[in-house]
Design a protein around this motif. Structure first.
Motif, short mmCIF file in Angstrom:
data_model
loop_
_atom_site.label_atom_id
_atom_site.label_comp_id
_atom_site.label_asym_id
_atom_site.label_seq_id
_atom_site.Cartn_x
_atom_site.Cartn_y
_atom_site.Cartn_z
N ASP A 155 1.26 -1.33 -0.06
CA ASP A 155 -0.23 0.07 -0.19
C ASP A 155 0.66 1.49 0.07
N HIS A 156 2.25 1.52 -0.10
CA HIS A 156 2.77 2.30 0.18
C HIS A 156 4.14 2.25 -1.49
N PRO A 157 3.69 3.62 -2.35
CA PRO A 157 4.61 3.35 -3.51
C PRO A 157 5.93 3.14 -3.28
N PRO A 158 6.96 3.36 -4.17
CA PRO A 158 8.48 3.36 -3.91
C PRO A 158 8.32 5.41 -3.31
N VAL A 159 9.36 6.44 -3.32
CA VAL A 159 9.57 7.49 -2.68
C VAL A 159 10.78 8.07 -2.96
N PHE A 160 10.55 8.54 -3.55
CA PHE A 160 12.48 9.04 -3.55
C PHE A 160 12.39 9.84 -2.91
N PRO A 161 13.93 11.12 -1.95
CA PRO A 161 13.99 12.60 -2.03
C PRO A 161 13.49 13.01 -1.99
N THR A 162 13.23 13.66 -3.71
CA THR A 162 13.00 14.87 -4.10
C THR A 162 12.50 14.13 -5.53
N THR A 163 11.55 15.23 -5.91
CA THR A 163 10.67 14.71 -6.95
C THR A 163 12.25 15.09 -8.07
N GLN A 164 13.32 16.08 -7.71
CA GLN A 164 14.37 15.77 -9.28
C GLN A 164 15.73 16.59 -7.73
N LYS A 165 16.69 15.11 -9.14
CA LYS A 165 17.79 15.98 -8.17
C LYS A 165 18.45 16.46 -9.98
N ASN A 166 19.44 17.80 -9.55
CA ASN A 166 20.87 17.88 -10.39
C ASN A 166 21.61 17.42 -10.45
N LEU A 167 22.64 17.02 -11.15
CA LEU A 167 23.84 16.65 -11.31
C LEU A 167 24.90 17.21 -12.33
N PHE A 168 25.96 17.58 -11.57
CA PHE A 168 27.23 18.34 -12.41
C PHE A 168 28.56 17.77 -12.59
N ILE A 169 28.23 17.41 -13.42
CA ILE A 169 29.65 16.11 -13.78
C ILE A 169 30.25 16.71 -15.02
N SER A 170 32.03 17.16 -14.50
CA SER A 170 32.36 17.91 -15.71
C SER A 170 32.99 16.83 -17.02
N GLU A 171 32.67 17.42 -18.05
CA GLU A 171 32.94 17.07 -19.25
C GLU A 171 34.29 16.07 -19.42
N SER A 172 34.81 16.27 -18.56
CA SER A 172 36.98 15.61 -18.83
C SER A 172 36.30 14.19 -17.88
N ARG A 173 35.31 14.42 -17.20
CA ARG A 173 35.01 12.15 -16.22
C ARG A 173 35.55 11.77 -17.34
N ALA A 174 35.97 10.08 -16.36
CA ALA A 174 36.21 9.25 -17.61
C ALA A 174 35.40 8.51 -17.32
N VAL A 175 35.37 7.77 -18.37
CA VAL A 175 34.32 6.67 -18.85
C VAL A 175 34.16 5.48 -17.48
#
Length: 812
Positions: free
Chosen positions: A140-160
């Protein structure tokens, strides 16, 4: 409790089917298990959460072995600690049903096992049953995330294959309903890495599978979807807004991805929990790291801990309570000062160690007070419940009773106890008990709690009234006033209230020809005994009867005591003259006296008796002086009444002599009778003829009168001497004994049962026997003890009661 349902077609038996015998054995085992569980006094049911009102749970009355008709008379009731009225029982059919909404998550949180403990209590006799109702989880309870939206800042230089931690969703359900699967919307740059263990210590993370190019795509929008395994499935989503940054391409990295720490509860503020360390391969400001809690950390974590932004030290800043949470999970972020900044993440798992900081709790219920003193052994007085919020040995509680006699504690189920009666009660010995129940846990040092129970003992009529004395003896003067107070009897009952209310009555009997109630009466409330009519010593010397004391209990108890009322003589009877020797009535004595008699010759005798006793019956005789003052030739014996000559008679004496003899007793005041003696002086020849006539039997009655008074005086002297000798011998024996209360010590004199104070006396033969109506009549000779000195105390503790003329003394 598991239930096995077996269906079979008509005409087919279990034994005839393949494996039918195994099924029968399994069914038998389950039935035996159910019977064993019922014998232990515990029944288990299960019910799904969110069940509607009235949902059937179980036939609780039938499973507990109770008849439906006895539920109401025995006060069938269900108690649930802290769970209100979630479940209810229909007293008409004995069915346990859902009464109000049951939310498993609200009831037990994330606990794997959730159950409601019910106590079923019935009276007459008092019984307690324990019922466990398992609450089954539904999705009777759905999964709930802490927030509805999360912002991620990722450098373009990050390795695969770079990983970016994500906060997973949470599901309030348990079991399969809380197991989540994650799906990421299709993306050519990112894939999703899901933890493979239930602890999820490895965070959910995004994995870079293709190098980023800010010039191609500066922002990416992904959708992360979490789905549980319940039926039906429930889902929750979060939007991931990814901003591709340029330049600073090395994020801080912690030594460990997961740090595990143990911390005792109630740690003081400022206590160091752990010092974190993260490193950054960049240089300059891009390598300067600041530590902080993750943005989605719970408020409880922020209230209990703080982290040094520069040092990475986590310290205690609030209350740490093991009973609130056994494991604390903290997400830590490390951010450099690059532009744009880069983030590193780690998880700190703090295991809170239990400390014995909670004392046991005691609850006393179902008190059955007061307890009758005739209650049988094993009677249940109260039900006691103990609990302790700690765990392990700190939460193991033992319960015991201090100053318990005659009670004991009996363990009924886990932390449930019954206070029962072990030995017999006696309200007259102890009317109430102050019991102290102590609960002590197994911690070190141990903590304890106490509860006081005041048990009052109700009285039962088991004590008969008891008189203050085993027997009452009282002396009453005769001729008392009608209705005078004779004495007071007193009885005490050791019981209480109406059982101790005592009333008095006479034990009716016959006294001669009359009823006892015509002589005396007793007041029903005060115990005062009254003489209803004047008593006559000459008629009744001793009145012996019984007084009954009855309490007001049911059934009533009775005791009797014997009373002896001795009637003391008073001088109320004057001396009575006996007829003269010749049988002539009228009180005159006529005699012929020869003039030739010598000195001391007895010429006549005056006879008299007194109906009284003692000194009142002791008579003396006096000769009234002769008129004219002349000296009479006769005198009378003081105690014999014999008239004799004082000198030889001569011719000068008158031929007829008239003598008046006064007969006087020794009473106070004395009473007097007068006798006339007529003497005729004749010559010796005439006197001889008179003497011959007397010897021929003419004066027969007078010849029978011997000198009784002379013998009486001799007998008095002999008996008095014997009495004095006996008293001297008794005094010598008492003085030779150890110094106790007696003749030679400061003892209390005992009044003997005598009629009056005096010596030997000649009295009239009694015509009335004592009040018992048995035994021979009283003889002429009677002995009386000496008088008691004034002011002496009776043996009734010096309590002399003067009743009926201030002469009566009560003696036991």
């Amino acid at each position: 409790m598991k239930y096995l349902f077996i269906s079979q077609k008509r005409g087919t038996t279990l034994a005839s089917r393949p494996g039918g015998q195994e099924v029968q054995r399994l069914l038998l085992s389950l039935l035996l298990l159910a019977a064993w569980e019922a014998a232990r006094g515990q029944v288990r049911y299960s019910v799904a959460e969110e069940a509607k009102h009235g949902t059937f749970v179980g036939r609780i009355a039938q499973d507990l072995g109770l008849e439906l008709t006895e539920l109401v008379p025995r006060l069938f009731r269900v108690a649930s600690k802290g769970h209100g009225d979630l479940l209810e029982v229909n007293l008409q059919n004995g069915i346990l049903f859902v009464n109000s909404r049951i939310d498993r998550e609200e009831l037990c949180g994330r606990s794997a096992v959730c159950s409601i403990h019910l106590e079923v209590i019935v009276d007459k006799p008092l019984q307690v049953f324990h019922v466990e109702v398992e609450v089954r989880d539904i999705n009777d309870h759905p999964p709930v995330f802490p927030t509805t939206q999360k912002n991620l800042f990722i450098s373009e230089s990050r390795a695969v294959d770079s990983h970016f931690s994500l906060e997973g969703a949470s599901d309030s359900d348990t079991g399969e309903n809380a197991l989540l699967t994650y799906r990421l919307s299709p993306s050519e740059y990112f894939s999703l890495e899901v933890p493979t263990t239930d602890e999820q210590v490895t965070p959910l993370s995004l994995v870079l599978k293709k190098s980023l190019d800010r010039e191609v795509a500066s922002k990416l929008l992904l959708v992360l979807k979490a789905t549980d395994r319940g039926k039906p499935e429930l889902t929750g989503t979060i939007e991931l807004c990814i901003t591709v940054l340029d330049v600073n391409d090395n994020a801080p990295v912690f030594d460990k991805a997961v740090y595990r720490v143990k911390l005792p509860e109630n740690a003081r503020n400022g206590t160091l929990v752990i010092r974190l360390n993260a490193s950054d391969l960049d240089e300059g400001s891009n390598s300067h790291i600041l530590y902080s809690f993750a943005a989605d950390v719970s408020p409880n974590i922020e209230a209990s801990f703080r982290i040094g932004s520069a040092s990475g030290e986590i310290k205690v800043s609030g209350k740490i309570d093991f009973e609130e949470a056994k494991l604390r999970k903290i997400q830590i972020e490390a951010v450099d000062k690059g532009n744009p900044p880069m983030f590193g993440h780690c998880t700190v798992l703090i295991e809170v160690l239990d400390v014995n900081d909670n004392a046991p709790e005691l609850m006393v219920r179902s008190l059955s007070l007061p307890v009758r003193e005739d209650a049988p052994q094993g009677t249940v007085i109260a039900l006691i419940t103990v609990s302790d919020r700690d765990s392990g040995a700190n939460g193991q509680v033992t319960c015991f009773l201090t100053a318990h006699d005659p009670f004991k504690l009996v363990s009924t189920f886990k932390n449930y106890y019954s206070l029962v009666l072990e030995n017999a009660l006696d309200r007259e010995s102890v009317s109430a008990y102050a019991l102290v129940v102590t609960a002590q846990d197994g911690g070190s040092p141990s903590l304890s709690a106490t509860a006081s129970i005041f048990v009052e003992v109700a009285d039962v009529n088991d004590n008969a009234p008891t008189f203050a004395q085993p027997e009452y003896t009282v002396f009453v003067k005769e001729n008392n006033l009608p209705g005078c107070h004779v004495l007071t009897v007193s009885a005490r009952d050791a019981d209480a209230q109406e059982n101790a209310l005592v009333s008095y009555s006479l034990v009716e009997r016959r006294v001669g020809e009359r009823a006892l109630s015509s002589y005396v009466s007793v007041h029903a409330e005060s115990g005062k005994v009254y003489a209803l009519q004047p008593l006559d010593h000459e008629e009744l010397e001793l009145l012996q009867f019984q007084v009954s004391a009855r309490d007001a209990g049911f059934p009533p108890l009775v005791s009797n005591v014997t009373l002896q009322v001795f009637v003391l003589d008073e001088n109320d009877n004057a001396p009575a003259l006996l007829p003269p020797a010749g049988g002539v009535t009228g009180g005159a004595v006529s005699e012929l006296v020869s003039r030739s008699v010598g000195t001391g010759h007895v010429v006549a005798k005056v006879r008299a008796v007194d109906a009284d006793s003692g000194y009142n019956a002791w008579l003396s005789y006096e000769l009234q002086p002769v008129a004219g003052g002349g000296r009479s030739p006769f005198l009378v014996g003081l105690y014999t009444g014999e008239v004799s000559t004082t000198r030889a008679l001569d011719e000068a004496d008158a031929p007829r002599q008239r003598l008046l003899v006064l007969v006087k007793d020794h009473g106070e005041p004395p009473l007097v009778a007068t006798a006339t003696v007529l003497l005729s002086l004749v010559e010796s020849g005439q006197a001889l003829k008179t003497s011959l006539r007397a010897s021929a039997g003419i004066a027969g009655p007078e010849a029978a009168l011997v000198n009784v008074n002379v013998y009486l005086i001799i007998a008095i002297c002999a008996v008095s001497s014997l009495l004095v000798l006996t008293l001297l011998l008794y005094t010598a024996l008492r003085c030779s004994a150890p110094p106790t209360e007696g003749a030679c010590g400061p003892g209390k004199p005992t009044l003997a049962c005598s009629s009056a104070v005096g010596s030997w006396s000649y009295s009239q033969q009694r015509r009335q026997r004592v009040c018992s109506g048995e035994g021979p009549p009283k003889t002429d000779l009677m002995a009386f003890s000496p008088s008691v000195p004034p002011g002496s105390d009776s043996v009734n503790n010096g309590d002399q009661e003067e009743i009926c003329g201030n002469v009566s003394k009560v003696v036991v």
